[in-house]
Design an enzyme around this catalytic site. Structure first.
Site, PDB file in Angstrom:
ATOM      1  N   SER A  55      -9.960  -0.752   7.074  1.00 20.78           N
ATOM      2  CA  SER A  55      -9.368  -0.628   5.741  1.00 20.78           C
ATOM      3  C   SER A  55      -8.646  -1.857   5.208  1.00 20.78           C
ATOM      4  O   SER A  55      -8.259  -1.861   4.041  1.00 20.78           O
ATOM      5  CB  SER A  55      -8.406   0.556   5.704  1.00 20.78           C
ATOM      6  OG  SER A  55      -9.139   1.729   5.523  1.00 20.78           O
ATOM      7  N   SER A  67      -9.769   1.604   2.865  1.00 20.62           N
ATOM      8  CA  SER A  67      -8.881   2.353   2.005  1.00 20.62           C
ATOM      9  C   SER A  67      -7.832   1.498   1.300  1.00 20.62           C
ATOM     10  O   SER A  67      -7.209   1.974   0.346  1.00 20.62           O
ATOM     11  CB  SER A  67      -8.168   3.433   2.824  1.00 20.62           C
ATOM     12  OG  SER A  67      -7.356   2.853   3.829  1.00 20.62           O
ATOM     13  N   LYS A 105       0.840  -1.205   0.000  1.00 19.17           N
ATOM     14  CA  LYS A 105       0.000   0.000   0.000  1.00 19.17           C
ATOM     15  C   LYS A 105       0.874   1.254   0.000  1.00 19.17           C
ATOM     16  O   LYS A 105       1.912   1.296   0.681  1.00 19.17           O
ATOM     17  CB  LYS A 105      -0.901  -0.053   1.243  1.00 19.17           C
ATOM     18  CG  LYS A 105      -1.979   1.005   1.324  1.00 19.17           C
ATOM     19  CD  LYS A 105      -2.850   0.795   2.576  1.00 19.17           C
ATOM     20  CE  LYS A 105      -3.943   1.831   2.725  1.00 19.17           C
ATOM     21  NZ  LYS A 105      -4.780   1.618   3.921  1.00 19.17           N
TER      22      LYS A 105
HETATM   23  N1  GLN Z   1     -13.300   3.968   6.360  1.00 21.54           N
HETATM   24  C1  GLN Z   1     -12.660   4.368   7.568  1.00 21.54           C
HETATM   25  C2  GLN Z   1     -12.235   5.815   7.453  1.00 21.54           C
HETATM   26  O1  GLN Z   1     -12.489   6.386   6.458  1.00 21.54           O
HETATM   27  C3  GLN Z   1     -11.504   3.485   7.885  1.00 21.54           C
HETATM   28  C4  GLN Z   1     -10.302   3.797   7.078  1.00 21.54           C
HETATM   29  C5  GLN Z   1      -9.101   3.000   7.497  1.00 21.54           C
HETATM   30  O2  GLN Z   1      -9.213   1.974   8.158  1.00 21.54           O
HETATM   31  N2  GLN Z   1      -7.935   3.517   7.138  1.00 21.54           N
HETATM   32  O3  GLN Z   1     -11.659   6.364   8.315  1.00 21.54           O
END
Ligand code: GLN
Length: 494
Positions: free
Chosen positions: A178, A154, A79
């Site tokens: 995410s 994400s 990532k």
């Molecule tokens: N969807 C969640 C957010 O937008 C989690 C994102 C994540 O785990 N990085 O914060």
């Protein structure tokens, strides 16, 4: 040898150990799949084929000389948020365009020591803020099973790459779901370790009290292997915990005899997609047949978790992202004085969702509002954690859906941030409480989209959830579908 891109890390390791294939063949096979498919999927943001092949040749030579453990010579997708020496680390943002990491994150350094090859970078929501990868400033990533849909986020690039067999495995990060949610949207395995299990050194911070690095893989054994290789205390991250790292693969067994699993009442609610609910309930029945005792439990503060999470995550993000000011990192837009330069750089560099969260986070931390929002959220966080402590007194792990729906259409939720946030209802509580969580594929919708089962465990009990996930996965081989690009992407491939 064809099809090497579609195998697991442990299968690849077996082939390498038996001399049935070379690391170079493996890497070439993955690069071939990327070349053939990534025009549609859009998972990779950066690739270094020459260097990957060179490293594969070096691994092959080392193996011939008798050197190399189980992960040596295996390629991995990473990532964009993790620092890998010499590679870009844009975090999906314009503000870090052109930035090259001067050092390795600890998790990367540990995998590098084992001989893994970091062949490319994969897409993500900007600074890991989002659930669909639509907030990336770099490109659109599509769900391999239906390119009109999001891959989740994400870590959407990580999940899409693994699902489309453009990677054997990938690393992602999970602050509020995410890793688990994109794994469930794309039909692969995703593991969020307990807070403190894997060092966060070299992970660009979003919300420091919630972030964890973890693997996205084709099966549970691979998740266990990668976790074992990355986990453990690190003097460079004071929140990493000094607890021995068990041999996670040793925990994998064929049945669930003697295990007690909980079904949280609050996770089977109105708004849960009927196909998701029936797939998860069928998975629960299977766990029963594998020998587990299943009981209902209650996590009464679940409905407050989203609000609590978004207050705390935004507060921490507003502090963490202050460092991107045009002075030390990435892009700069000049101004008449430093204040104007900061303002212009941040106005041009950050996307709308990141700006929204910095503004929200600054607000909840500001004097006069701190007690009403931030402090209150911290208190509710304690209540959420206590719910889990209570539940785990009686059970070894919890079974839940990962997300209320399967993958939605690109553009469907992006204009409505609240709708997007609500989709995180089943994943954020584990981050608030510091627990570990695993997402494993548990079914398909009629229209051919994957559905995920979430297995949550107490902090530092990854072996519990890996055992449940592995036994379940091994008992359900009919759930496995082979990705076939030609038949799956008719609407975009010409
Ligand atoms: N969807 C969640 C957010 O937008 C989690 C994102 C994540 O785990 N990085 O914060």
């Amino acid at each position: 040898m064809s099809g090497l891109n579609a195998i697991t890390l442990h299968e690849a390791a077996d082939l390498l150990a038996r001399g049935a294939c070379s690391s170079e063949e493996l890497v070439r096979s993955v690069l071939g799949a990327i070349e053939q498919r990534d025009g549609t999927v859009g998972a990779y943001t950066w690739l270094n084929p020459e260097q990957a092949i060179e490293q594969a040749r070096a691994a092959d030579a080392a193996r011939r000389g008798g050197h190399g453990g189980p992960l040596a010579g295996l390629p991995l997708a990473v990532k964009e948020v993790l620092n890998v020496r010499g590679q870009p680390c844009t975090c999906g943002s314009k503000i870090l365009k052109g930035y090259l990491s001067p050092y390795d994150a600890t998790a990367i350094a540990r995998l590098r020591e084992q001989g893994m090859i970091f062949l490319g970078r994969v897409n993500m929501d900007e600074f890991a803020m989002g659930s669909s990868t639509e907030n990336s400033a770099l490109q659109t990533t599509r769900n391999p099973w239906d390119p009109t849909r999001v891959p989740g986020g994400s870590s959407g690039g990580s999940a899409a790459a693994v699902a489309a067999d453009e990677a054997l495995a990938a690393l992602g990060t999970d602050t509020g779901g995410s890793i688990r949610q994109p794994a469930s949207f794309c039909g692969c395995v995703g593991l969020k370790p307990s807070y403190g299990r894997v060092s966060r050194y070299g992970l660009t911070a979003y919300a420091s009290s919630l972030d964890q690095i973890g693997p996205l893989t084709k099966d549970v054994r691979d998740a266990a292997l990668l976790l074992g290789a990355m986990a453990g205390a690190d003097p460079r991250d004071s929140s990493s915990v000094r607890q021995p790292v068990p041999d996670y693969t040793a925990a994998l067994q064929a049945d669930l005899k003697g295990m007690k699993l909980g079904l949280p009442r609050e996770y089977f609610i109105g708004g849960l997609d009927p196909e998701v609910e029936s797939a998860v309930r069928a998975a629960v029945d299977r766990c029963r047949r594998l020998g587990a005792e299943v009981v209902e439990v209650s996590l009464p503060h679940t409905s407050h978790a989203i609000a609590t999470y978004y207050i705390i995550a935004c507060a921490e993000a507003s502090a963490n992202l202050a460092r991107f000011d045009g002075v030390r990192y990435g892009a700069r837009v000049e101004g008449a004085d430093p204040i104007e330069m900061y303002g212009r750089t941040r106005a041009a560099g950050f996307g709308p969702e990141v700006k929204r969260r910095i503004i929200l986070g600054t607000y909840v931390l500001s004097s006069g509002y701190y007690d009403a929002y931030y402090l209150r959220a911290q208190k509710v966080r304690t209540l959420v954690r206590r719910d889990f402590e209570e539940a785990f007194r009686g059970v070894d792990a919890l079974l839940t859906p990962v997300a209320p729906t399967p993958a939605y259409r690109i553009g469907e939720k992006n204009e409505d941030p609240l709708q997007m946030y609500l989709g995180d209802i089943f994943t954020v509580p584990a981050n608030l409480a510091g627990l570990c969580g695993l997402s494993v594929p548990c079914g398909w919708t009629k229209s051919g989209l994957p559905i995920g089962l979430q297995i949550l465990g107490p902090a530092f009990r990854e072996e519990n959830i890996l055992r449940v996930g592995h036994a379940y996965e091994q008992s359900a081989p009919e759930l496995k579908r082979r990705y076939a690009p030609a038949s799956r992407t008719p609407n975009t491939e010409h």
